[in-house]
Design a protein around this motif. Structure first.
Motif, PDB file in Angstrom:
ATOM      1  N   LEU A 110       6.710  -7.785  -4.828  1.00 35.19           N
ATOM      2  CA  LEU A 110       7.898  -7.972  -3.983  1.00 35.19           C
ATOM      3  C   LEU A 110       9.012  -7.026  -4.417  1.00 35.19           C
ATOM      4  O   LEU A 110       9.668  -6.388  -3.585  1.00 35.19           O
ATOM      5  CB  LEU A 110       8.396  -9.420  -4.088  1.00 35.19           C
ATOM      6  N   ALA A 111       9.234  -6.951  -5.740  1.00 38.86           N
ATOM      7  CA  ALA A 111      10.306  -6.098  -6.277  1.00 38.86           C
ATOM      8  C   ALA A 111      10.029  -4.629  -5.984  1.00 38.86           C
ATOM      9  O   ALA A 111      10.922  -3.879  -5.575  1.00 38.86           O
ATOM     10  CB  ALA A 111      10.446  -6.337  -7.775  1.00 38.86           C
ATOM     11  N   MET A 112       8.777  -4.198  -6.175  1.00 39.80           N
ATOM     12  CA  MET A 112       8.424  -2.787  -5.955  1.00 39.80           C
ATOM     13  C   MET A 112       8.599  -2.392  -4.491  1.00 39.80           C
ATOM     14  O   MET A 112       9.062  -1.289  -4.190  1.00 39.80           O
ATOM     15  CB  MET A 112       6.980  -2.531  -6.406  1.00 39.80           C
ATOM     16  N   ILE A 113       8.239  -3.297  -3.586  1.00 45.69           N
ATOM     17  CA  ILE A 113       8.413  -3.011  -2.157  1.00 45.69           C
ATOM     18  C   ILE A 113       9.896  -2.812  -1.843  1.00 45.69           C
ATOM     19  O   ILE A 113      10.284  -1.858  -1.153  1.00 45.69           O
ATOM     20  CB  ILE A 113       7.821  -4.149  -1.290  1.00 45.69           C
ATOM     21  N   LYS A 114      10.728  -3.688  -2.377  1.00 43.52           N
ATOM     22  CA  LYS A 114      12.167  -3.608  -2.095  1.00 43.52           C
ATOM     23  C   LYS A 114      12.785  -2.349  -2.711  1.00 43.52           C
ATOM     24  O   LYS A 114      13.622  -1.681  -2.094  1.00 43.52           O
ATOM     25  CB  LYS A 114      12.876  -4.854  -2.621  1.00 43.52           C
ATOM     26  N   ILE A 115      12.352  -2.011  -3.920  1.00 42.68           N
ATOM     27  CA  ILE A 115      12.858  -0.800  -4.589  1.00 42.68           C
ATOM     28  C   ILE A 115      12.435   0.445  -3.811  1.00 42.68           C
ATOM     29  O   ILE A 115      13.240   1.353  -3.578  1.00 42.68           O
ATOM     30  CB  ILE A 115      12.361  -0.732  -6.053  1.00 42.68           C
ATOM     31  N   GLU A 116      11.162   0.481  -3.389  1.00 43.99           N
ATOM     32  CA  GLU A 116      10.649   1.634  -2.635  1.00 43.99           C
ATOM     33  C   GLU A 116      11.401   1.792  -1.319  1.00 43.99           C
ATOM     34  O   GLU A 116      11.762   2.902  -0.921  1.00 43.99           O
ATOM     35  CB  GLU A 116       9.149   1.455  -2.378  1.00 43.99           C
ATOM     36  N   GLN A 117      11.653   0.688  -0.629  1.00 45.16           N
ATOM     37  CA  GLN A 117      12.366   0.751   0.644  1.00 45.16           C
ATOM     38  C   GLN A 117      13.800   1.252   0.453  1.00 45.16           C
ATOM     39  O   GLN A 117      14.319   1.996   1.277  1.00 45.16           O
ATOM     40  CB  GLN A 117      12.359  -0.626   1.314  1.00 45.16           C
ATOM     41  N   LYS A 118      14.420   0.856  -0.649  1.00 46.45           N
ATOM     42  CA  LYS A 118      15.810   1.275  -0.914  1.00 46.45           C
ATOM     43  C   LYS A 118      15.890   2.752  -1.275  1.00 46.45           C
ATOM     44  O   LYS A 118      16.810   3.454  -0.854  1.00 46.45           O
ATOM     45  CB  LYS A 118      16.405   0.420  -2.049  1.00 46.45           C
ATOM     46  N   TYR A 119      14.916   3.232  -2.050  1.00 51.06           N
ATOM     47  CA  TYR A 119      15.010   4.596  -2.588  1.00 51.06           C
ATOM     48  C   TYR A 119      13.952   5.548  -2.021  1.00 51.06           C
ATOM     49  O   TYR A 119      13.689   6.597  -2.602  1.00 51.06           O
ATOM     50  CB  TYR A 119      14.894   4.555  -4.114  1.00 51.06           C
ATOM     51  N   GLU A 120      13.373   5.183  -0.878  1.00 50.51           N
ATOM     52  CA  GLU A 120      12.264   5.948  -0.308  1.00 50.51           C
ATOM     53  C   GLU A 120      12.579   7.436  -0.144  1.00 50.51           C
ATOM     54  O   GLU A 120      11.743   8.297  -0.406  1.00 50.51           O
ATOM     55  CB  GLU A 120      11.898   5.340   1.056  1.00 50.51           C
ATOM     56  N   HIS A 121      13.786   7.752   0.275  1.00 48.23           N
ATOM     57  CA  HIS A 121      14.139   9.151   0.545  1.00 48.23           C
ATOM     58  C   HIS A 121      15.158   9.696  -0.466  1.00 48.23           C
ATOM     59  O   HIS A 121      15.832  10.683  -0.199  1.00 48.23           O
ATOM     60  CB  HIS A 121      14.686   9.284   1.966  1.00 48.23           C
ATOM     61  N   ASP A 122      15.244   9.048  -1.624  1.00 51.95           N
ATOM     62  CA  ASP A 122      16.217   9.451  -2.650  1.00 51.95           C
ATOM     63  C   ASP A 122      15.516  10.290  -3.716  1.00 51.95           C
ATOM     64  O   ASP A 122      14.649   9.795  -4.441  1.00 51.95           O
ATOM     65  CB  ASP A 122      16.838   8.196  -3.286  1.00 51.95           C
ATOM     66  N   GLU A 123      15.894  11.568  -3.809  1.00 46.78           N
ATOM     67  CA  GLU A 123      15.233  12.474  -4.759  1.00 46.78           C
ATOM     68  C   GLU A 123      15.697  12.259  -6.203  1.00 46.78           C
ATOM     69  O   GLU A 123      15.174  12.872  -7.124  1.00 46.78           O
ATOM     70  CB  GLU A 123      15.486  13.928  -4.357  1.00 46.78           C
ATOM     71  N   ASN A 124      16.686  11.375  -6.392  1.00 45.66           N
ATOM     72  CA  ASN A 124      17.207  11.141  -7.741  1.00 45.66           C
ATOM     73  C   ASN A 124      16.375  10.113  -8.513  1.00 45.66           C
ATOM     74  O   ASN A 124      16.633   9.881  -9.693  1.00 45.66           O
ATOM     75  CB  ASN A 124      18.661  10.652  -7.663  1.00 45.66           C
TER      76      ASN A 124
ATOM     77  N   ILE B 209       0.838  -1.210   0.000  1.00 46.71           N
ATOM     78  CA  ILE B 209       0.000   0.000   0.000  1.00 46.71           C
ATOM     79  C   ILE B 209       0.872   1.258   0.000  1.00 46.71           C
ATOM     80  O   ILE B 209       0.604   2.225  -0.709  1.00 46.71           O
ATOM     81  CB  ILE B 209      -0.943   0.035   1.223  1.00 46.71           C
ATOM     82  N   TYR B 210       1.935   1.243   0.819  1.00 49.94           N
ATOM     83  CA  TYR B 210       2.821   2.418   0.899  1.00 49.94           C
ATOM     84  C   TYR B 210       3.449   2.723  -0.461  1.00 49.94           C
ATOM     85  O   TYR B 210       3.654   3.878  -0.823  1.00 49.94           O
ATOM     86  CB  TYR B 210       3.940   2.176   1.916  1.00 49.94           C
ATOM     87  N   VAL B 211       3.773   1.666  -1.211  1.00 44.52           N
ATOM     88  CA  VAL B 211       4.424   1.824  -2.511  1.00 44.52           C
ATOM     89  C   VAL B 211       3.500   2.553  -3.471  1.00 44.52           C
ATOM     90  O   VAL B 211       3.880   3.540  -4.101  1.00 44.52           O
ATOM     91  CB  VAL B 211       4.834   0.458  -3.104  1.00 44.52           C
ATOM     92  N   ILE B 212       2.257   2.068  -3.591  1.00 44.22           N
ATOM     93  CA  ILE B 212       1.363   2.692  -4.575  1.00 44.22           C
ATOM     94  C   ILE B 212       0.883   4.068  -4.103  1.00 44.22           C
ATOM     95  O   ILE B 212       0.645   4.957  -4.915  1.00 44.22           O
ATOM     96  CB  ILE B 212       0.183   1.773  -4.957  1.00 44.22           C
ATOM     97  N   ALA B 213       0.785   4.251  -2.780  1.00 46.13           N
ATOM     98  CA  ALA B 213       0.425   5.580  -2.260  1.00 46.13           C
ATOM     99  C   ALA B 213       1.505   6.588  -2.632  1.00 46.13           C
ATOM    100  O   ALA B 213       1.216   7.716  -3.049  1.00 46.13           O
ATOM    101  CB  ALA B 213       0.243   5.534  -0.749  1.00 46.13           C
ATOM    102  N   SER B 214       2.757   6.174  -2.503  1.00 41.51           N
ATOM    103  CA  SER B 214       3.886   7.035  -2.864  1.00 41.51           C
ATOM    104  C   SER B 214       3.886   7.348  -4.362  1.00 41.51           C
ATOM    105  O   SER B 214       4.126   8.483  -4.769  1.00 41.51           O
ATOM    106  CB  SER B 214       5.198   6.346  -2.463  1.00 41.51           C
ATOM    107  N   MET B 215       3.582   6.342  -5.181  1.00 36.81           N
ATOM    108  CA  MET B 215       3.518   6.552  -6.637  1.00 36.81           C
ATOM    109  C   MET B 215       2.407   7.537  -6.989  1.00 36.81           C
ATOM    110  O   MET B 215       2.582   8.413  -7.847  1.00 36.81           O
ATOM    111  CB  MET B 215       3.286   5.208  -7.344  1.00 36.81           C
ATOM    112  N   GLU B 216       1.270   7.397  -6.317  1.00 39.61           N
ATOM    113  CA  GLU B 216       0.155   8.305  -6.580  1.00 39.61           C
ATOM    114  C   GLU B 216       0.520   9.746  -6.229  1.00 39.61           C
ATOM    115  O   GLU B 216       0.115  10.683  -6.913  1.00 39.61           O
ATOM    116  CB  GLU B 216      -1.074   7.879  -5.767  1.00 39.61           C
ATOM    117  N   GLN B 217       1.290   9.915  -5.170  1.00 36.93           N
ATOM    118  CA  GLN B 217       1.698  11.255  -4.747  1.00 36.93           C
ATOM    119  C   GLN B 217       2.605  11.925  -5.774  1.00 36.93           C
ATOM    120  O   GLN B 217       2.573  13.132  -5.940  1.00 36.93           O
ATOM    121  CB  GLN B 217       2.442  11.174  -3.406  1.00 36.93           C
ATOM    122  N   LYS B 218       3.418  11.107  -6.450  1.00 36.77           N
ATOM    123  CA  LYS B 218       4.423  11.664  -7.367  1.00 36.77           C
ATOM    124  C   LYS B 218       3.839  12.078  -8.717  1.00 36.77           C
ATOM    125  O   LYS B 218       4.238  13.079  -9.298  1.00 36.77           O
ATOM    126  CB  LYS B 218       5.549  10.655  -7.564  1.00 36.77           C
ATOM    127  N   GLY B 219       2.902  11.288  -9.243  1.00 39.19           N
ATOM    128  CA  GLY B 219       2.326  11.611 -10.543  1.00 39.19           C
ATOM    129  C   GLY B 219       3.344  11.479 -11.668  1.00 39.19           C
ATOM    130  O   GLY B 219       4.495  11.082 -11.451  1.00 39.19           O
TER     131      GLY B 219
END
Length: 894
Positions: free
Chosen positions: A825-839, A505-515
């Protein structure tokens, strides 16, 4: 003679009570030492001290204004014992249930409540007794105005002389004394190096710290002078920290502070029995209390209560009563379903079986009553966020709280996801689920909010019934769902929800925020091209039909085609002739207008479904970004779907040179990157079936479609027949039979059957495996994905046609659902790795493909990491493989 008010420093007293008594426990092992000490104190009211009025002052949970002044305030306090913390909320709830007045306010400590009530009580001509051991309250002692402390252990009054005897200073000088010596317990810095004796001497000479610093040159000892100068800032900060606020609580109605007329201990008799505190009850039943009381009236049966909390004191009290480790249902009420536009209006919560609460923040109508301030609401949500929060559709509320308060809500469970996990084919709305399990109709939203208005215009009383019901029913549903998982022995499914789906849920919520950014200039250009093209087609259609009409009206078009032009109608509905795509395709060669109509349909859909809406959405945002909503529960297989707008269905090409995907672009300094799982479902087929030929082909990184063509058609014909092999490979995963394959390839059913038989001869294990999927689905009533997520089928009473459809869907779910598991599974791991990375921003998931926006200079490094994560996220019998594409637009990622 003055009347007396007694103010209890509740937490201070309870802490002392906990440490003073042995570690008593109930028969079930629950700690009761603190509770027993507290009841002994209540039983002694009127005996140990006489009083006319009484109030219990409480610390509010969360930070206070002192934390804002000094972030290290109370930072080094040792952890409080778990047994003590477990008993505290019970003791607080008893205070209220017994009928005592409580003083509490968010952002302030109990000491501030004590100071404020004491000040107001003096103005009202009362004598004040403060029950506390806390030295911080010595500053309130005032013999002249009859304000004293009372030590409940020694049962003695502490007045000015006792203060001087103990600390050598007057109560009125006590804050200045504390400003110098500091306080290690509360982490008050004070003046480092200045001890009690030095502080006492300085205060005796100069009276206060302002005077000390005004006369610093008069201090003889150089060391003391240097210490004072070096720590001047800390001295004045310390004074602010130790000085109690005396303006945060008032005695509005003195009668509310009188001692309870009904025996307070007998009012909580059932609770005392629950904790095996029979001696307390026996003593009270035998001797009564030291002041005159009546027997409590018999309590009515507990009914569901929906409580409005628009008073800060009541809100703080309820929050402080929530037991540790409670599960708390939480819900927000807002002005809009679009999270980017929505403003919070209020929130509801529930932690009890029959009570739920609503906290209004921003209702806006003529005559609206008092509401809770934004600041207090934020502090309250921060406190609630420490509990196990259960929500219905957490993704929405997470974004609301993030956008309005900049708080990241932490999820314990989402009832909507649990409904879907239990039955992927069923509705997941809370109204449906509550009706299903409890046969109860919830209040419809449209009965509360008038057409054209939003929740902010709803009266507080009505809003409370609606919002608090949502919270209570969410908690009720969650508890029921836990029972269902247990009854059905589906604990593994429950763990999938907690370990995979809730994290997702956190992954897709974050994606929705970014647009994702769109090129509004290009879309405007496309709009012109498309409009001209449609106008041209319209003119040609009118000319060929001999008259103008509404081409988008099936009724008018039917009359033109089948009555005026005399074409043969194959379908007729109640409303007129059918003119759907299949009908038009069958008439393509019957009249020259039909190909133009098909072109018009395609161009009009592109114009109305994509070009105009995307341009409108892009222009609404200052950065020209558009925001979709991902549906985690939108499919039965587990794949994501997307709406408002649907970005998973953007065409790869369009009419008249319009390429919609070209309008989706990266922001300045970034590129779009597409990472696509290569032939993921066929790899899963190889994994599950363990077919040697398939496994070897993937292990050796061979062209699987070419290998299939070689197996079926031989080496010589393989290259020419590769596309046929590809259709067979994918068709079998979707349960495609000979007829469907024949229609797809434009060949006879007989020839298609020959191809399928040849395929199964070449890949012997595949046929057996696909048959086993169907057999297990029939036997068990479900199919399991790679991570053991289940999709259930009700074969009982199903018609042969429906049964065949279920079996196709079972096979399809096995592969699509497993592919969905892997990419989650992959999206969760990617989001956790780059959660605070603006790049890097993860923007879209299109089934087996992820689209990122990555800063140009980091593309190589980041894509290497993403590729590694996706290819190693799960170990199959064959290697996982991803392809990468980089471009300025989505179209470039082909």
């Amino acid at each position: 003679m003055k009347k007396t008010i007694t103010i209890i420093d509740t937490f201070g007293f309870l802490f002392r009570s906990y440490y003073a008594l042995p570690p008593l426990r109930s028969n079930s092992g629950f700690p009761t030492g603190l509770l027993t000490g507290f009841m002994n104190f209540i039983a002694g009211i009127g005996k140990d001290f006489k009083t006319d009025y009484i109030v219990f002052a409480l610390d509010a949970k969360g930070d206070t204004f002192r934390n804002e002044l000094y972030s290290n305030y109370k930072a080094q306090r040792p952890d409080v014992p778990e047994d003590l913390l477990t008993q505290l909320p019970i003791a607080i709830s008893w205070v209220e249930e017994m009928g005592f007045k409580i003083a509490i306010r968010t952002g302030y400590e109990a000491d501030d409540m004590v100071a404020s009530i004491a000040k107001d009580a003096v103005l009202k001509g009362l004598e004040v007794r403060i029950v506390s051991h806390d030295k911080d309250l010595y500053q309130l002692i005032d013999d002249k105005n009859s304000v004293y402390l009372f030590d409940p252990t020694k049962k003695q009054i502490i007045n000015e002389s006792k203060c001087i005897e103990k600390y050598g200073v007057l109560p009125s000088e006590f804050t200045d004394y504390q400003s110098l010596v500091g306080d290690t317990a509360d982490n008050i810095p004070g003046v480092k190096g200045v001890g009690a004796k030095t502080a006492e001497a300085l205060i005796k000479e100069f009276k206060n710290i302002e005077n000390i610093y005004d006369n610093i040159e008069k201090i003889d000892k150089q060391r003391v002078k240097n210490l004072l100068l070096e720590n001047k800032e800390n001295a004045f900060l310390s004074k602010k920290l130790v000085t109690l606020k005396d303006d945060c609580h008032y005695i509005d109605n003195l009668e509310e502070f009188v001692l309870p007329s009904e025996n307070p201990i007998l009012k909580i008799a059932s609770s005392l029995e629950k904790y095996d505190m029979h001696r307390v009850l026996d003593r009270v039943n035998k001797n009564g209390l030291s002041y005159k009381t009546e027997l409590p009236q018999k309590q009515e049966d507990v009914k569901i209560e929906y409580i409005l909390l628009n008073d800060e004191t009541k809100l703080s009290l309820v929050i402080n009563k929530i037991p540790r480790d409670s599960i708390v249902a939480f819900d927000t009420e807002t002005t809009d379903i679009d999270t980017h536009k929505a403003k919070i209006v209020g929130f509801s919560f529930c932690f009890e079986e029959n009570k739920a609460y609503y906290v209004p923040i921003a209702h806006n109508y003529l005559g609206v009553e008092k509401q809770i301030s934004f600041e207090v609401a934020k502090k309250t949500i921060e406190i609630l966020n420490r509990y196990k929060l259960v929500l219905q559709n957490f993704k929405y509320d997470w974004q609301i709280i993030k956008n309005n308060f900049d708080i990241d809500l932490k999820l314990y469970a989402d009832t909507m996801i649990l409904s879907w996990i239990l039955d992927t084919d069923s509705k997941v709305g809370i109204d449906y689920q509550i009706k299903k399990y409890f046969n109860t109709d919830m209040i419809p939203f449209n009965d509360v909010v008038k057409k054209g208005e939003n929740f902010s215009s709803v009266e507080l009383e009505k809003a409370t019934l609606y919002a608090a019901e949502d919270a209570l029913m969410t908690l009720k549903l969650f508890n029921k769902q836990l029972e269902v998982f247990k009854e059905k022995k589906e604990e593994e499914l429950l763990s999938i929800a907690f370990e995979l789906e809730f994290n997702f849920i956190y992954v897709i919520a974050s994606m929705e925020q970014k647009g994702i950014k769109v090129d509004v200039d290009l879309l405007a250009k496309y709009k012109d091209i498309s409009s001209n093209f449609l106008n041209s087609l319209t003119s040609q259609i009118y000319e060929l039909c001999g008259e103008s009409f509404n081409i988008n009206s099936p009724k008018q078009l039917g009359v033109i085609l089948f009555e005026k032009l005399g074409l043969q109608s194959s379908k007729k509905t109640k409303t007129g002739y059918s003119t759907d795509e299949s009908v038009l395709e069958s008439l393509k060669n019957e009249h020259p207008v039909v190909p133009f109509l098909l072109k018009y349909r395609e161009a009009f859909k592109l114009h109305s479904t994509y070009i105009e809406p995307l341009l409108e959405l892009g222009l609404k945002d200052k950065d020209n970004r558009i925001f979709t909503s991902f549906l985690q529960t939108g499919t039965t297989t587990g794949r994501l779907s997307s709406k408002s707008p649907n970005l998973q269905n953007i065409p790869t090409f369009g009419a008249n040179g319009v390429e919609i995907r070209k309008a989706f672009i990266a922001k300045k300094g970034y590129k779009l990157v597409g990472v696509d799982y290569s032939q993921i479902e066929l790899r899963l087929l190889a994994h599950f079936s363990k077919d040697e030929a398939l496994v070897e082909a993937f292990k050796n990184d061979l062209d699987i479609h070419l290998q299939t063509a070689i197996k079926i058609f031989g080496e010589e014909e393989a290259k020419n027949k590769r596309s046929i092999a590809k259709s067979i490979n994918f068709g079998l995963l979707y349960g495609m039979g000979a007829k469907k394959l024949g229609d797809t390839l434009g060949i006879s059913q007989k020839e298609a059957k020959f191809y399928i038989d040849s395929y199964f001869n070449a890949f012997k294990s595949v046929k057996d495996y696909l048959k086993s999927v169907e057999d297990k689905a029939l036997e068990n009533g479900y199919v399991k994905t790679l991570l053991n997520r289940k999709r259930f089928f009700d074969f009982q009473g199903a018609s042969p046609l429906l049964r065949a459809s279920y079996l196709r869907e079972a096979v399809n779910t096995q592969f699509q659902g497993s592919a969905a598991d892997l990419i989650k599974l992959a999206m969760i791991k990617i989001e956790q790795k780059y959660e605070h990375d603006e790049n890097i921003n993860m923007l879209l998931q299109i089934h087996d493909e992820l689209i990122f926006e990555i800063k140009e200079e980091f593309i190589e490094e980041i894509t290497k990491n993403i590729k590694n994560i996706m290819e190693t996220i799960f170990i199959l019998n064959v290697p996982l493989s991803v392809s990468l594409a980089v471009g300025d637009s989505w179209q470039d990622l082909k």
